[in-house]
Design an enzyme around this catalytic site. Structure first.
Site, mmCIF file in Angstrom:
data_model
loop_
_atom_site.group_PDB
_atom_site.id
_atom_site.type_symbol
_atom_site.label_atom_id
_atom_site.label_comp_id
_atom_site.label_asym_id
_atom_site.label_seq_id
_atom_site.Cartn_x
_atom_site.Cartn_y
_atom_site.Cartn_z
ATOM 1 C CD GLU A 100 5.975 3.993 -7.611
ATOM 2 O OE1 GLU A 100 5.017 4.320 -6.890
ATOM 3 O OE2 GLU A 100 6.726 3.033 -7.336
ATOM 4 C CD GLU A 170 12.118 6.299 -2.631
ATOM 5 O OE1 GLU A 170 11.871 5.437 -1.802
ATOM 6 O OE2 GLU A 170 11.275 6.764 -3.413
HETATM 7 C C1 PEP Z 1 9.308 3.392 -2.839
HETATM 8 O O1 PEP Z 1 8.501 3.256 -3.745
HETATM 9 O O2 PEP Z 1 9.458 4.487 -2.293
HETATM 10 C C2 PEP Z 1 10.082 2.219 -2.453
HETATM 11 C C3 PEP Z 1 11.187 2.408 -1.782
HETATM 12 O O3 PEP Z 1 9.583 1.001 -2.831
HETATM 13 P P1 PEP Z 1 10.203 -0.435 -2.470
HETATM 14 O O4 PEP Z 1 10.604 -0.415 -1.039
HETATM 15 O O5 PEP Z 1 9.078 -1.391 -2.749
HETATM 16 O O6 PEP Z 1 11.369 -0.639 -3.387
#
Ligand code: PEP
Length: 253
Positions: A100, A170
């Site tokens: 983000e 991620e």
């Molecule tokens: C994050 O934003 O790091 C994340 C893993 O979000 P979520 O668990 O909501 O997918």
């Protein structure tokens, strides 16, 4: 051999009172229920770090993190938060390179290299996020994409500095979407990341680096993800805002 870590990224959520309640709930549940060998990191919004710090026990199982920091110690950067500020509030970690931040604040690999340097200089450990967007996954070039992110932002570090880095893989297509990477997809990428680290910093350093998975990790899928040999924990977004869900994820180890 490696530190197991579950980290909660609260993002831009909660008021002060809500943040205090959530911290107290997590602290109580972790004390009563969590395996003692899992490090729990919570990353509230920066204005709340100081106010929640006295709500966590001093034993050190739960520690605090910032969600970002600037690359300079101080200066005319209105609205920004510095590593010395986070440190003075009681943070031990900082999350850097979250997708983000990369997307909405145009953070580049080069800028993240500077932020990492500054965080380490100020004695913060870094949870460094990497991960590919959907089109890269569909083109099956995710390994090249992610390893390049790591090379560009972290491979100038000394082996000594690298000891203070935790990696969070991620996949962007899994963040906040409810679409989790399969445990095999997570394992494959974590193995690739570990091999990449080994090629630069040596096998021993790679074996000691905690690599967390993030992306729609929930109590019902955490156990399978965490059972993969190269998955050392999770970076949790949405589910970290509920003490029961967050603790259940911690208990998945
Ligand atoms: C994050 O934003 O790091 C994340 C893993 O979000 P979520 O668990 O909501 O997918």
């Amino acid at each position: 051999m490696r530190q197991k870590i579950v980290a909660g990224n609260w993002k831009m959520n909660k008021t002060l009172v809500e943040a205090q309640s959530l911290t107290s709930e997590i602290a109580n549940m972790v004390e009563d229920e969590a395996p003692s060998d899992v490090k729990v990191v919570i990353a509230p919004p920066a204005p709340f770090i100081y106010a929640v710090e006295n709500l966590i026990p001093e034993m050190g199982q739960i520690v605090l993190a910032g969600q970002n920091c600037h690359q300079e110690d101080a200066g005319a950067f209105t609205g920004e938060v510095s590593a010395p500020m986070l440190k003075s509030l009681g943070a031990q970690y900082v999350i850097l390179g979250h997708s983000e931040r990369r997307e909405h604040f145009s953070e580049t690999d080069e800028e993240l290299a500077k932020k990492t340097d500054n965080a380490l200089k100020n004695d913060l450990k870094v949870i460094f996020c990497c991960g590919e967007p959907l089109e890269i996954r569909e083109a099956d070039t995710q390994n090249e994409y992610v390893t390049k992110q790591l090379t560009n932002s972290l491979f100038h570090l000394t082996p000594e500095q690298f000891k203070n880095i935790v990696i969070a893989y991620e996949p962007i297509w899994a963040i906040g979407t409810g679409k989790t990477a399969s445990s095999q997809q997570a394992q494959d990428m974590h193995k690739t990341i570990r091999e990449h680290i080994a090629a630069k910093f040596g096998q021993d350093a790679a074996n000691k680096t905690s690599i967390l998975y993030g992306g729609s990790c929930k109590p019902d899928n955490a156990k399978e993800l965490f059972s993969q040999p190269d998955v050392d924990g999770g970076l949790i977004g949405g589910a970290s805002l509920k003490s029961r869900d967050f603790t259940d994820i911690i208990k998945s180890f």
